[in-house]
Design an enzyme around this catalytic site. Structure first.
Site, short mmCIF file in Angstrom:
data_model
loop_
_atom_site.label_atom_id
_atom_site.label_comp_id
_atom_site.label_asym_id
_atom_site.label_seq_id
_atom_site.Cartn_x
_atom_site.Cartn_y
_atom_site.Cartn_z
N LYS A 111 0.82 -1.20 0.00
CA LYS A 111 0.00 0.00 0.00
C LYS A 111 0.86 1.26 0.00
O LYS A 111 0.66 2.19 -0.79
CB LYS A 111 -0.94 -0.01 1.21
CG LYS A 111 -2.02 1.06 1.15
CD LYS A 111 -2.82 1.10 2.44
CE LYS A 111 -3.46 -0.21 2.77
NZ LYS A 111 -4.56 -0.59 1.85
N ARG A 181 -3.81 2.90 8.53
CA ARG A 181 -4.09 1.60 7.92
C ARG A 181 -2.81 0.77 7.78
O ARG A 181 -1.71 1.30 7.64
CB ARG A 181 -4.73 1.78 6.53
CG ARG A 181 -6.01 2.57 6.56
CD ARG A 181 -6.91 2.23 5.40
NE ARG A 181 -6.47 2.80 4.13
CZ ARG A 181 -7.10 2.60 2.98
NH1 ARG A 181 -8.17 1.86 2.93
NH2 ARG A 181 -6.65 3.15 1.86
N GLY A 190 -8.58 -7.52 4.58
CA GLY A 190 -9.44 -7.75 5.73
C GLY A 190 -8.77 -8.39 6.92
O GLY A 190 -9.41 -8.59 7.95
N MET A 192 -6.05 -7.32 8.76
CA MET A 192 -5.50 -6.47 9.80
C MET A 192 -6.37 -5.24 10.01
O MET A 192 -7.37 -5.05 9.33
CB MET A 192 -4.05 -6.11 9.47
CG MET A 192 -3.13 -7.33 9.49
SD MET A 192 -1.41 -6.91 9.23
CE MET A 192 -1.45 -6.30 7.56
N ARG A 437 -3.41 -1.58 -6.42
CA ARG A 437 -2.62 -2.79 -6.23
C ARG A 437 -2.96 -3.76 -7.34
O ARG A 437 -4.02 -3.66 -7.97
CB ARG A 437 -2.90 -3.42 -4.86
CG ARG A 437 -4.34 -3.79 -4.63
CD ARG A 437 -4.55 -4.28 -3.20
NE ARG A 437 -5.96 -4.49 -2.89
CZ ARG A 437 -6.43 -4.75 -1.69
NH1 ARG A 437 -5.61 -4.83 -0.67
NH2 ARG A 437 -7.71 -4.93 -1.48
N HIS A 553 -15.87 -8.94 1.32
CA HIS A 553 -14.87 -9.82 1.92
C HIS A 553 -15.02 -11.24 1.40
O HIS A 553 -14.05 -11.89 1.00
CB HIS A 553 -15.00 -9.78 3.44
CG HIS A 553 -14.08 -10.72 4.15
ND1 HIS A 553 -14.46 -12.01 4.50
CD2 HIS A 553 -12.80 -10.60 4.55
CE1 HIS A 553 -13.45 -12.61 5.11
NE2 HIS A 553 -12.44 -11.78 5.14
N SER A 862 13.08 -43.51 -9.25
CA SER A 862 11.92 -42.66 -9.00
C SER A 862 11.88 -42.39 -7.51
O SER A 862 11.81 -43.34 -6.71
CB SER A 862 10.63 -43.33 -9.46
OG SER A 862 9.53 -42.48 -9.22
N CYS A 929 7.74 -39.27 -7.73
CA CYS A 929 6.35 -39.73 -7.87
C CYS A 929 5.55 -39.62 -6.59
O CYS A 929 4.44 -40.14 -6.50
CB CYS A 929 6.32 -41.17 -8.38
SG CYS A 929 7.10 -42.36 -7.27
N TYR A 949 11.74 -35.81 -14.71
CA TYR A 949 10.30 -35.67 -14.74
C TYR A 949 9.73 -35.63 -13.33
O TYR A 949 10.39 -36.03 -12.35
CB TYR A 949 9.64 -36.81 -15.54
CG TYR A 949 9.72 -38.17 -14.88
CD1 TYR A 949 8.76 -38.59 -13.97
CD2 TYR A 949 10.76 -39.05 -15.18
CE1 TYR A 949 8.84 -39.84 -13.36
CE2 TYR A 949 10.84 -40.29 -14.59
CZ TYR A 949 9.87 -40.69 -13.67
OH TYR A 949 9.96 -41.92 -13.07
#
Length: 977
Positions: A111, A181, A190, A192, A437, A553, A862, A929, A949
């Protein structure tokens, strides 16, 4: 914010439902700040940003975590110390100048950094200042004490605001009011606390009334401030004030808050102050300086409140980041019909469509928009007409201001090169920008926006791929309601977050969490959600609210979590005490099943059939880019034709794990499996296995056909044999009757096979050593199936046979000889051959350590990281949930090691095994895996180690493809403001 309290009486009930007004403004309020001078268009050079930010620090809950946390923060403290020597804790912005920039978010929070950037861009931003996140670090590191020079810097920054605004903080005739804020580097809507209208007291409120010529506005602002400050800073519950408000409205016959006049509000202020005195034994603070520091302390304190901690854990936000505090001059959207406040997105956050999207309210403050206290109006005429709404849009009510707003939308989106979430206030016709933002969005919207921004030449393909959170693809990969299925729609609301879910109705977040833990699918139904509901929202399959808009919210959090959500279903009447909701005369009780469709806003009675998603268009384009970028291949864990086909549909490049034991549990073969287990000798076991062989062969034929030449890794039988036997007397009697075996024999055999620790018992390759005929049957089925499908396709199928739970080269050698001998026999009998590989799972620490000698014989590894994690930590995955959360909370571990791979322990074993294995056998094929194969953070590790992989569940294949591309990409994903 609605409190989950029992209904006591009509007035109290109204009060509790309206308790959103105070705390919920913290979620996203675009409420006001006092008028600042117009910012010049030209940007003043910003001061140079510090080279590195020290993350803010959480005081550990217990001593056991203290040393670890301190060690992690040592480098951060060193960097902070450098800045501390310079004495810079406060950074100002406003009047076209700023001491910060957008890239200083680690220091100023999202912010604060964006307020500085907007100010420097010449946009109309009320002046203010940001107290850096390093103050938060200092605050928690030093017993909640501030740096010695902070107060002087805050005083100087306040004096700058006074000069720019032309008002003085605490002045009785021309008072400056401010908001206080939070602003962490990652958006936490929402979670804090926020305080608005700070600086009002019994005398300054009179000055505000005179300055504005609007006593009603002044006392409305004062009563809001007392309520907010009392709750956030003093700890007086919102319910007390909402009850007083409802009582006054009832006494006077009012329905809306806006019907209260100046005299009513003046009296209400006195009642509020009396309530504070009654609750605390001391009066509401009248000193603006005391108010300011009380609010600053509350914001820093809110970094450690329960809802913020829960949110951080769900979104993997480190506690060490801390929060900044933003103090900004108030501008007011509640000064009359020429004032307004709103929330807007530069593109539709639900669909990604390139149209302005948002809501606003005339004569309101920001919490009125997000809390559902009043029905918000659409920003654009197009939105209003599409929704069939009657209340006019901002485009129609304030056309000049709207045009100015859209010019700013375009400027900000081009500047940040991403869709922006913007908060604004209009005070007496003057537009003020309060926040921008990077906007939260659904996965569908994120993909569309990324692809279209590439077409618009705002970003490139690599950046587009890196912008999508892989985990968010879950939103696209699950069934949606069948449009042709019959449905009984009982209510309609706003389509706040797409997707559909069915489940039992619950009205409390705690109930949602409890039932979900028991395996129940639940829909959380609330009048409106609040930050305290975060755990229940996470546990629920979907969320339904009676109030709130598409920027409420519930909507924002649900979209971030990927949960379907229908908000603002105004026809619902919810009675928390009775655990019941009524709609159109129909009662729906706790436990009744409903379906919500977050794409249409429909609420449907009962369960609705679903259809699979179609992954094409923008999704296909993005995945094509990802596939071009990634190096890692992506396979699937699958053993049924349904799973294998789903995996192929999602882009799997083979099967990385076929668990053959799952096939043994089928009803048509479990009897033969049990016959094999009960046999007293090899010949008896072979006889039973011969019954299973044709079924097992057909299993593999179907998998090979679906995979069409792609690699298929088949793990030979792994679990202990007792898992296939009945457990209780009733089941034993049923099996005995079905098989003709004496129940006593069954009981005796089950007793013989019983193990105290089956995970480390007679399983895996140990079964193959003891009962080689089991693996011989499976190898026969694999080779015969491979030959059959190879003949059908005219191309060879190459199976990969995996021997599980190997701890030594000797075990592997024995079993590989058996497999090779079966291959020789089958190939000789059929007169044909196929190529095949024999490898092993590395799932024991000893196997990882001896990987070099095992690789001399094994043709692939694997990594079975589920068991490797269990055996490395000495923790049972099935029993660890009761304490791992506490370990995370205390900082002993950062994440559940069964969700994200433990790099420093398990990861080191994987790395070591990979290195030693390839040293012994260059080009050794390596994969993973376990469940980690579908976890983006773990996939990044696999890329680093150089695995070939990953293999994961079918529905996580697209997630793994995208995560693999991001892991291979050198470009970092832009973080959210």
């Amino acid at each position: 914010m609605a409190k989950a309290a029992k209904k006591r009486a009509k007035v109290a009930s109204k009060a509790k439902r309206k308790a959103a007004a105070g705390k919920r403004q913290a979620a996203r309020k675009p409420s006001g700040r006092a008028v600042a001078k117009k910012a010049p268009a030209k940007r003043a050079p910003a001061k140079k940003a510090p080279a590195k930010k020290a993350p803010a620090k959480k005081a550990p809950a217990k001593k056991v975590a203290a040393k670890k946390v301190a060690a992690k923060r040592a480098p951060a403290r060193k960097a902070a110390a450098v800045r501390a020597q310079a004495g810079k804790w406060v950074y100002t912005f406003g009047d076209g100048k700023a001491e910060g920039r957008a890239d200083m978010r680690n220091l100023l929070g999202g912010k604060g950094a964006n307020l500085a950037e907007m100010s420097a861009l010449g946009l109309p931003v009320p002046p203010g200042f940001t107290i850096s996140t390093e103050v938060c670090t200092h605050y928690y590191d030093n017993g909640r004490q501030y740096p010695k020079t902070l107060k002087a810097q805050v005083a100087a920054a306040m004096a700058r605001i006074e000069r720019l605004v032309g008002a003085r903080f605490g002045d009785t005739r021309n008072p400056l009011l401010v908001s206080v804020r939070s602003g962490a580097r990652a958006s936490m809507p929402g979670m804090m606390d926020t305080v608005l209208n700070l600086g009002l007291n019994d005398t300054t409120v009179q000055g505000l009334a005179q300055q504005s010529s609007n006593s009603r506005f002044a006392y409305d602002s004062y009563r809001r401030f007392i309520q907010m400050y009392s709750n956030v800073v003093l700890g007086v519950a919102h319910d007390h004030f909402e009850e007083l408000l409802e009582m006054m409205k009832d006494d006077r016959g009012y329905t809306l808050d806006t019907e209260l006049g100046a005299d009513d509000l003046r009296e209400l202020v006195e009642r509020y102050k009396s309530k504070v005195l009654d609750q605390l034994g001391k009066p509401f603070p009248q000193d603006p300086g005391e108010q300011l520091w009380g609010a600053i302390g509350a914001v820093f304190g809110s970094w450690m409140n329960e809802r913020a901690i829960t949110y951080r854990q769900l979104h993997n936000i480190p506690a060490s980041w801390g929060t900044a505090v933003n103090v900004q001059a108030m501008v007011f959207g509640n000064m009359g019909e020429d004032s307004a406040t709103g929330v807007a997105f530069t593109r539709n956050p639900a669909t990604g469509e390139r149209n302005y999207f948002g809501e606003y309210l005339v004569n309101a403050q920001g919490e009125d928009v997000v809390a559902g206290i009043r029905t918000p109006q659409h920003l654009t005429r197009r939105e209003r007409e599409a929704a069939g709404a009657e209340l006019p849009s901002m485009e129609e009510v304030m056309p000049g201001t709207f045009r100015e707003l859209t010019r700013i939308f375009d400027k900000l989106e081009k500047h940040y090169r991403d869709m922006q979430d913007i908060e604004f206030t209009v005070q007496k016709g003057k537009l003020w920008m309060l926040q921008t933002r990077t906007g939260k969005r659904t996965a569908k919207a994120a993909i569309r926006i990324a692809v279209e921004m590439v077409k618009e030449r705002l970003i490139g393909e690599v950046e587009a791929v890196n912008r999508i959170d892989p985990a968010s693809l879950d939103q696209l990969l699950h069934p949606t309601p069948d449009p042709d299925a019959p449905r009984e729609v009982i209510a309609r609301g706003l389509p706040a977050s797409p997707g559909a879910a069915s489940g039992k109705v619950v009205f409390q977040a705690d109930d949602a969490e409890t039932l979900a833990a028991q395996g129940e699918a639940v829909i959380l139904v609330r009048i409106e959600t609040s930050p305290e509901d975060i755990h229940g929202m996470h546990a629920a399959r979907g969320i339904l609210t009676a109030r709130g808009g598409t920027t409420s919210h519930a909507a924002v959090v649900a979209r971030g979590m990927g949960r379907p959500c229908v908000s603002g279903a105004g026809g619902l009447r919810i009675d928390y005490a009775a655990n019941r909701m009524t709609v159109a005369g129909r009662a729906i009780d706790k436990g009744d099943v409903i379906t919500i469709d977050g794409s249409s806003g429909e609420v449907i009675l009962g369960t609705v059939p679903t259809i699979e998603p179609e992954l094409s268009g923008d999704f296909a384009t993005l995945m094509k880019w990802a596939d071009r970028i990634r190096r890692l291949r992506v396979r699937a864990n699958a053993e049924t034709p349904l799973d294998a086909q789903a995996a192929r549909n999602f882009g799997a490049e083979g099967i990385g794990l076929c668990r053959t034991e799952h096939m043994f549990f089928d009803a048509d073969r479990i009897a033969a499996v049990r016959e094999m287990i009960l046999a007293s000798d090899r010949s008896g076991r072979v006889k039973a296995l011969n019954k299973i062989l044709p079924m097992q062969r057909q299993d593999f034929i179907e998998l090979f056909r679906i995979m069409a030449g792609l690699p298929v890794t088949i793990r030979l039988l792994d679990p202990p044999l007792h898992e296939f036997l009945p457990k209780n007397d009733e089941d034993i009697a049923d099996v005995a009757a079905a098989t003709g075996v004496d129940p006593t024999v069954l009981k005796h055999r089950a007793s013989e096979l019983h193990e105290f620790n089956p995970m480390l018992g007679h399983r895996g390759c140990r079964l193959g050593i003891s009962y080689p005929e089991i693996y011989e049957m499976q190898a026969t089925a694999i080779f015969e199936a491979a030959l059959t499908v190879s003949a059908e396709r005219g191309r060879s199928v190459e199976p990969e046979i995996m021997i599980p739970l190997v701890a030594s080269r000797a075990e592997f050698d024995i079993l590989k000889r058996h497999v090779d001998e079966i291959a020789r026999q089958v190939f000789k009998e059929k007169g044909r051959k196929v190529r095949y590989l024999v490898g092993t799972m590395i799932e024991l620490p000893r196997a990882a350590l001896r990987a070099g000698e095992i690789a001399e014989a094994a043709e692939f590894f694997s990594f079975g990281t589920n068991d490797l994690t269990q055996t490395t930590f000495g923790i049972s995955r099935d029993d660890s949930a009761s304490f791992l959360e506490e370990y995370v909370h205390q900082g002993i571990i950062e994440q559940d090691p069964f969700v994200t791979l433990d790099r420093s322990g398990v990861g080191e074993l994987v790395s070591l095994a990979a290195e030693r294995g390839r040293r012994a056998r260059p080009g050794l094929k390596l994969g993973i895996c376990g469940e980690h194969g579908g976890d983006p953070a773990s996939i990044r590790f696999c890329e680093t180690v150089g695995l070939d992989y990953v293999s994961c569940s079918p529905y996580r294949v697209p997630i793994a493809r995208l995560a693999a591309a991001q892991a291979a990409s050198a470009e970092e994903k832009p973080s959210e403001a």
